[in-house]
Design a protein around this motif. Structure first.
Motif, PDB file in Angstrom:
ATOM      1  N   UNK A  46      -0.288 102.993  -9.084  1.00 37.26           N
ATOM      2  CA  UNK A  46      -0.616 102.433  -7.775  1.00 37.26           C
ATOM      3  C   UNK A  46      -1.719 103.227  -7.088  1.00 37.26           C
ATOM      4  N   UNK A  47      -1.672 104.550  -7.217  1.00 36.86           N
ATOM      5  CA  UNK A  47      -2.662 105.410  -6.573  1.00 36.86           C
ATOM      6  C   UNK A  47      -3.854 105.713  -7.477  1.00 36.86           C
ATOM      7  N   UNK A  48      -3.786 105.243  -8.723  1.00 34.51           N
ATOM      8  CA  UNK A  48      -4.858 105.472  -9.695  1.00 34.51           C
ATOM      9  C   UNK A  48      -5.119 106.968  -9.876  1.00 34.51           C
ATOM     10  N   UNK A  49      -4.042 107.705 -10.124  1.00 33.37           N
ATOM     11  CA  UNK A  49      -4.123 109.138 -10.354  1.00 33.37           C
ATOM     12  C   UNK A  49      -4.148 109.430 -11.844  1.00 33.37           C
ATOM     13  N   UNK A  50      -4.747 110.556 -12.191  1.00 32.86           N
ATOM     14  CA  UNK A  50      -4.607 111.100 -13.537  1.00 32.86           C
ATOM     15  C   UNK A  50      -3.324 111.934 -13.582  1.00 32.86           C
ATOM     16  N   UNK A  51      -2.779 112.107 -14.781  1.00 32.30           N
ATOM     17  CA  UNK A  51      -1.523 112.835 -14.926  1.00 32.30           C
ATOM     18  C   UNK A  51      -1.631 113.803 -16.097  1.00 32.30           C
TER      19      UNK A  51
END
Length: 579
Positions: free
Chosen positions: A209-214
Motif C-alpha cells: 500500500x505504501x510502496x515500500x522496499x523491504x
C-alpha cells in the motif's frame, strides 16, 4: 528490476577482540535493493545479520571498524555523521528490531512513544506537527497495524501488551516517518503461528500500500519464501546469493518413535486444578478496577516425570507464560495440588521455598530483558550457580557457546547467543525441572536443533523433567513425548507423540494450518488469514472458549465446557464432535 534504492559494496565489519587483534564478523558483503522490492537476508544465528542492518542505518557501536561503501540513491552514507543521519533514519529507512520488549520504553505509554516519532519526523522534514496532531497520527497508525482496541491500547504500557501486540506497536513506530525502506529484523521470532501469519500479512499489505522496499532478516527459510522475492545468505566471507535458503532448514533425526521414553514411577512435578488470576484492568489505577479479576489459567492438570519432555503449544496471550511463572513461584496461583518431589510447593516458605525455586528453572522468552546488562557472561553463570569456582568455559561449551565470551556483556552477543546464555544460566543452577519458554525462537533451525539436542543430553544425564513452551508444532513433535494444546487458559487437547497420533481438536488444526510449512505447501504465497480474534474467556455460560470461531461446533459447545476425555488413541480432548 526496479529502480535502485540502496547498494552495499564490499562491506566488512570487525571488532577489537583484544589489544592486538581484530575479530572479523563478515567481509566482502554486497547487496542491492530496488524500489518496492522485498529481499530476505538469512544466515545462522550469530553470523552478523543484525549488525549488517545496523551498519546500513549507521547504528554500529563506537568500537566497530567498518569498511566498504553503502550508497542510498547514489549518495554515499559514509559521509554522514551525527545529525546527518537523522535525515536518513526514519524518513528514508526504518529499522524494526528483534525484541520489542526491550525496544519500547517501559515507562512511557505506547501511544506517546509513537507520537514522539511522528513529532520528531515533522521537525526533521521541516513540516512540524503539533503534539495533539502527533498523538492523532499515533492513534491512526495503531489502527493501520490492526492493534486490537487501539483507543485503549494507546494508553497502555508495553508490559501490559502481549508479544504480538508489542510487535504491532513497534511496526507502527517504524512507519511513523513513512520510510521508503523497512528493515525488519526477525519481526516474528517469538510469535505463535496465527499471530506470526497476521504480522507478516500485515507487513505485506502495508508495504504494497505504501510502496515500500523491504529487507526481511530471518533465520526461518519457510518465512523467507512467503514474504520476499529473493534472498541472500550472509557468511563470514560475504553474501551468498540464492533463490531461497532451504539448505538452512533441518529436522532432528535422532529422536525416533522407538526411542521415545515412556513415563514411569512417581511424577517429579504434579499439578492439579491450577488457576491464575490477574487484575482485569491493571492499566487503570482506580480501586474498582483493582477489585476486578481476569482469570488467565483455568483448572490446569499437569504431570512431569524424570527423563520426560512435555510440550505446551498455543498462540500469544493464551496463558503459556503465566503457567510457567506459576510453576516457578513467580506468580500467585491457586491449586488443589502443586507438588515438587512429593513436597507441597504452595506451602513452602523461607529457605525451603528458595531451594524449591532453584529446582525449577525457567528459560525466559526474551533473553535480553532477562539478563543484567551490567553483568559479564561469567558473572551471570557464577551467580546462578552460587559459586565463584564454577568452570564458566565448560558451561558455555555445554550450550554451544565459545569460551572466549566469558568477559563480554549481553549486548555484545547476538540474539541467538543470548538465548543460549540464559539456557546455560538455568542449567548452572542444577535444576530438576527445566521450563523453556520459546527457548529456541531466535535460533536458526540447525542451531535450534543443536540447542535442543543439548537440552536432551542434559535430560538424559541429569534425569531432568522438561516442559517445552513453543508455538512451533514441528519442533514439539520432534522433541517431546507429549503435547498439551492451550487456548484462553484452558488445555483443550493432550496427545502423545507416537504411533502417528496427531491433534484433532479444531483449534489444534487451526494452529497447524497457520504454520509457515503449511502455507508454503499450499501455494508458496502469504495470504491474509481470517482474523483470529483475541481469546474469549467463558462467561456465565461456561462454554468452550473456541466456540465463537469453531466451524465444527454444535449448540452445546457454547453452553458446556466438556471435560478432557480419552479418545482411545492416547489423546484427551474437550471436543465432543471430533473423534
Amino acid at each position: 528490476m526496479t529502480d535502485l534504492l540502496m547498494k552495499v559494496t564490499n562491506l566488512s565489519l570487525r571488532f577489537p577482540a583484544n589489544q592486538d587483534d581484530l575479530k572479523t564478523i563478515f567481509s566482502g558483503a554486497e547487496l542491492s535493493l530496488g524500489r518496492n522490492e522485498a529481499v530476505a537476508l538469512t544466515g545462522p544465528s550469530g553470523c552478523g545479520k543484525s549488525l549488517f542492518a545496523r551498519a546500513i542505518c549507521g547504528l554500529l557501536p563506537a568500537n566497530a571498524q567498518i569498511q566498504g561503501q553503502i550508497s542510498w540513491q547514489g549518495e554515499d552514507l559514509h559521509s554522514h555523521s551525527g545529525d546527518g543521519w537523522r535525515g536518513k533514519r526514519g524518513l528514508s529507512m526504518a529499522l524494526m528490531l528483534q525484541e520489542p520488549a526491550t525496544c519500547l520504553n517501559p515507562v512511557l505509554r505506547v501511544g506517546d512513544q509513537i507520537a514522539e516519532a511522528c513529532y520528531l519526523s515533522g521537525l526533521v522534514s521541516k513540516n512540524p506537527f503539533s503534539w495533539p496532531q502527533a498523538r492523532q497520527m499515533s492513534l491512526d497508525l495503531l489502527r493501520e497495524v490492526l492493534l486490537p482496541h487501539p483507543e485503549k491500547s494507546f494508553r497502555r504500557y508495553p508490559h501490559q501488551l502481549s508479544g504480538g501486540m508489542r510487535q504491532r506497536v513497534l511496526l507502527a513506530a517504524s512507519l511513523a516517518c513513512n520510510p521508503q525502506l523497512l528493515i525488519a529484523d526477525e519481526p516474528t521470532t517469538a510469535l505463535d503461528p496465527t499471530v506470526q501469519r497476521e504480522i507478516l500479512s500485515l507487513i505485506q499489505q502495508i508495504r504494497q500500500r505504501r510502496q515500500m522496499a523491504l529487507l526481511f532478516i530471518s533465520h526461518d527459510p519457510d518465512l523467507v519464501e512467503l514474504l520476499t522475492d529473493r534472498s541472500c545468505i550472509l557468511t563470514p566471507k560475504g553474501m551468498k546469493p540464492g533463490i531461497f535458503a532451504r539448505e538452512l532448514s533441518g529436522e532432528p533425526s535422532h529422536l525416533r518413535e522407538s526411542e521415545l521414553r515412556q513415563k514411569g514411577g512417581e511424577p517429579l512435578l504434579r499439578v492439579k486444578n491450577l488457576s491464575v488470576q490477574y487484575p482485569a484492568s491493571s492499566w487503570k489505577f482506580s480501586s474498582e478496577a483493582k477489585k476486578t479479576k481476569s482469570q488467565a489459567i483455568h483448572s490446569v492438570d499437569l504431570e512431569l516425570f524424570r527423563g520426560q519432555t512435555v510440550g505446551l503449544m498455543g498462540e500469544s496471550g493464551c496463558g503459556k507464560t503465566s503457567l510457567a511463572r506459576a510453576l516457578t513461584g513467580q506468580t500467585n496461583c491457586k491449586a488443589d495440588c502443586l507438588q515438587l518431589a512429593n513436597q507441597n510447593y504452595l506451602q513452602a516458605s523461607g529457605s525451603t521455598l528458595a531451594k524449591n525455586r532453584r529446582q525449577i528453572q525457567l528459560v525466559f522468552q526474551d533473553p535480553r530483558s532477562s539478563l543484567n546488562p551490567r553483568q559479564k557472561v561469567g558473572d551471570v553463570l557464577k551467580e546462578a550457580a552460587m559459586s565463584e569456582i564454577l568452570n564458566v568455559g565448560d558451561c558455555l561449551v555445554e550450550v554451544d557457546l565459545p569460551r572466549d565470551i566469558e568477559n563480554r556483556y549481553p549486548h555484545q552477543l547476538s540474539g541467538g547467543q543470548r538465548q543460549r546464555l540464559v539456557l546455560a544460566r538455568a542449567l548452572a543452577a542444577q535444576p530438576s525441572v527445566l521450563i523453556t519458554d520459546e527457548a529456541t525462537s531466535a535460533l536458526d533451525p540447525r542451531t535450534a536443533n543443536r540447542a535442543l539436542a543439548l537440552i536432551q543430553s542434559a535430560v538424559d544425564r541429569r534425569k531432568l523433567a522438561v516442559l517445552h513452551i513453543s508455538h512451533n508444532e514441528r519442533l514439539l513433535q520432534n522433541w517431546c513425548q507429549q503435547i498439551h494444546v492451550m487456548y484462553a487458559g484452558f488445555i483443550l487437547e493432550t496427545y502423545p507423540v507416537k504411533n502417528q497420533v496427531v491433534g484433532k481438536h479444531p483449534y489444534t488444526l487451526q494452529l497447524h494450518q497457520s504454520s509457515p510449512q503449511a502455507l508454503r505447501g499450499e501455494d508458496q504465497q502469504l495470504r491474509a488469514s481470517e482474523k483470529i480474534a483475541p481469546p474469549v474467556h467463558p462467561g456465565t455460560s461456561g462454554g468452550c472458549p473456541w466456540f465463537p470461531y469453531c466451524k465444527e461446533s454444535i449448540s452445546s459447545c457454547g453452553k458446556v465446557l466438556h471435560p478432557l476425555e480419552s479418545t482411545g488413541d492416547g489423546r484427551r480432548s474437550r471436543c465432543p464432535v471430533v473423534e
